[in-house]
Design a protein around this motif. Structure first.
Motif, PDB file in Angstrom:
ATOM      1  N   LEU A  56       0.755  -1.183   0.166  1.00  0.00           N
ATOM      2  CA  LEU A  56      -0.234  -0.297  -0.137  1.00  0.00           C
ATOM      3  C   LEU A  56       0.790   0.866  -0.060  1.00  0.00           C
ATOM      4  N   LYS A  57       1.610   1.350   0.698  1.00  0.00           N
ATOM      5  CA  LYS A  57       3.336   2.491   0.602  1.00  0.00           C
ATOM      6  C   LYS A  57       3.440   2.987  -0.798  1.00  0.00           C
ATOM      7  N   ASP A  58       3.763   1.609  -1.336  1.00  0.00           N
ATOM      8  CA  ASP A  58       4.587   2.064  -2.993  1.00  0.00           C
ATOM      9  C   ASP A  58       2.620   1.803  -3.721  1.00  0.00           C
ATOM     10  N   LEU A  59       1.260   1.753  -3.380  1.00  0.00           N
ATOM     11  CA  LEU A  59       0.426   2.028  -3.899  1.00  0.00           C
ATOM     12  C   LEU A  59       0.161   3.791  -3.666  1.00  0.00           C
ATOM     13  N   MET A  60      -0.173   4.250  -2.809  1.00  0.00           N
ATOM     14  CA  MET A  60       0.199   5.776  -2.011  1.00  0.00           C
ATOM     15  C   MET A  60       1.015   6.589  -2.804  1.00  0.00           C
ATOM     16  N   LYS A  61       1.925   6.292  -3.668  1.00  0.00           N
ATOM     17  CA  LYS A  61       3.263   7.003  -3.787  1.00  0.00           C
ATOM     18  C   LYS A  61       3.146   7.526  -5.130  1.00  0.00           C
ATOM     19  N   SER A  62       2.638   6.103  -5.588  1.00  0.00           N
ATOM     20  CA  SER A  62       1.488   7.107  -7.308  1.00  0.00           C
ATOM     21  C   SER A  62       0.682   7.907  -7.250  1.00  0.00           C
ATOM     22  N   VAL A  63       0.312   8.459  -5.711  1.00  0.00           N
ATOM     23  CA  VAL A  63      -1.170   9.715  -5.817  1.00  0.00           C
ATOM     24  C   VAL A  63      -0.487  10.347  -5.363  1.00  0.00           C
ATOM     25  N   PRO A  64      -0.341  11.145  -5.815  1.00  0.00           N
ATOM     26  CA  PRO A  64      -0.342  12.921  -4.224  1.00  0.00           C
ATOM     27  C   PRO A  64      -0.539  12.848  -3.820  1.00  0.00           C
ATOM     28  N   VAL A  65      -0.480  13.384  -2.288  1.00  0.00           N
ATOM     29  CA  VAL A  65      -1.060  13.701  -1.129  1.00  0.00           C
ATOM     30  C   VAL A  65      -2.365  14.101  -1.056  1.00  0.00           C
ATOM     31  N   GLU A  66      -2.328  15.911  -2.088  1.00  0.00           N
ATOM     32  CA  GLU A  66      -3.227  16.383  -1.698  1.00  0.00           C
ATOM     33  C   GLU A  66      -4.696  15.951  -2.482  1.00  0.00           C
ATOM     34  N   TYR A  67      -4.950  14.649  -3.361  1.00  0.00           N
ATOM     35  CA  TYR A  67      -5.164  13.847  -4.038  1.00  0.00           C
ATOM     36  C   TYR A  67      -5.722  12.890  -2.910  1.00  0.00           C
ATOM     37  N   ALA A  68      -7.132  12.720  -2.928  1.00  0.00           N
ATOM     38  CA  ALA A  68      -8.217  11.471  -1.713  1.00  0.00           C
ATOM     39  C   ALA A  68      -7.747  10.521  -2.527  1.00  0.00           C
ATOM     40  N   PHE A  69      -7.767   9.024  -1.862  1.00  0.00           N
ATOM     41  CA  PHE A  69      -6.745   7.998  -1.775  1.00  0.00           C
ATOM     42  C   PHE A  69      -8.069   7.654  -0.970  1.00  0.00           C
ATOM     43  N   GLU A  70      -8.803   6.494  -2.059  1.00  0.00           N
ATOM     44  CA  GLU A  70      -9.581   5.821  -1.367  1.00  0.00           C
ATOM     45  C   GLU A  70      -9.478   4.100  -1.942  1.00  0.00           C
ATOM     46  N   ILE A  71      -9.410   3.458  -1.178  1.00  0.00           N
ATOM     47  CA  ILE A  71      -9.534   1.690  -1.499  1.00  0.00           C
ATOM     48  C   ILE A  71     -11.163   1.099  -1.211  1.00  0.00           C
ATOM     49  N   TYR A  72     -11.624   0.660  -2.275  1.00  0.00           N
ATOM     50  CA  TYR A  72     -13.085   0.048  -2.342  1.00  0.00           C
ATOM     51  C   TYR A  72     -12.390  -1.375  -2.153  1.00  0.00           C
ATOM     52  N   LEU A  73     -13.059  -2.162  -1.010  1.00  0.00           N
ATOM     53  CA  LEU A  73     -13.698  -2.676   0.042  1.00  0.00           C
ATOM     54  C   LEU A  73     -15.344  -3.437  -0.430  1.00  0.00           C
ATOM     55  N   PRO A  74     -15.912  -4.101  -1.900  1.00  0.00           N
ATOM     56  CA  PRO A  74     -17.334  -3.923  -0.691  1.00  0.00           C
ATOM     57  C   PRO A  74     -17.239  -5.732  -0.776  1.00  0.00           C
ATOM     58  N   ASP A  75     -16.246  -6.698  -0.456  1.00  0.00           N
ATOM     59  CA  ASP A  75     -17.028  -7.530   0.058  1.00  0.00           C
ATOM     60  C   ASP A  75     -16.774  -8.011   1.551  1.00  0.00           C
ATOM     61  N   ILE A  76     -15.990  -6.728   1.588  1.00  0.00           N
ATOM     62  CA  ILE A  76     -15.531  -7.112   3.378  1.00  0.00           C
ATOM     63  C   ILE A  76     -17.164  -5.635   4.381  1.00  0.00           C
ATOM     64  N   ASP A  77     -17.423  -6.557   5.016  1.00  0.00           N
ATOM     65  CA  ASP A  77     -18.514  -5.953   6.059  1.00  0.00           C
ATOM     66  C   ASP A  77     -18.151  -5.486   7.239  1.00  0.00           C
ATOM     67  N   VAL A  78     -18.279  -4.713   7.881  1.00  0.00           N
ATOM     68  CA  VAL A  78     -17.389  -3.760   8.828  1.00  0.00           C
ATOM     69  C   VAL A  78     -17.902  -3.510   9.464  1.00  0.00           C
ATOM     70  N   MET A  79     -18.392  -4.403  10.828  1.00  0.00           N
ATOM     71  CA  MET A  79     -19.555  -3.952  12.072  1.00  0.00           C
ATOM     72  C   MET A  79     -19.167  -2.912  12.905  1.00  0.00           C
TER      73      MET A  79
END
Length: 79
Positions: A56-79
């Motif tokens: 994830l660190k390497d993935l985040m390096k490709s997105v400038p800090v001023e942009y929103a960084f969102e990861i979609y996990l549709p199959d994960i349920d949060v209680m």
């Protein structure tokens, strides 16, 4: 002998991390879990996630800090 720098004790770090976790206004990224009415957003800090995952660190390096960084996990349920 080199200089010894004391960075704090565990209790102080624990308090800081607890405080940071409650500050949604400072969160720079989101995990968006579930779908539809069950969808929940988990706000978090890039530096904490990056410290825990090289991938994830390497993935985040490709997105400038001023942009929103969102990861979609549709199959994960949060209680």
């Amino acid at each position: 002998m080199g200089t010894i720098v004391k960075v704090g004790i565990f209790g102080e770090i624990k308090k800081l991390m607890k405080s940071l976790s409650k500050r949604d206004m400072h969160a720079e990224m989101k995990f968006i879990c579930g779908e539809g009415d069950q969808q929940k957003e988990l706000n978090c800090h890039r530096f904490i996630i990056g410290a825990q995952s090289v991938y994830l660190k390497d993935l985040m390096k490709s997105v400038p800090v001023e942009y929103a960084f969102e990861i979609y996990l549709p199959d994960i349920d949060v209680m």
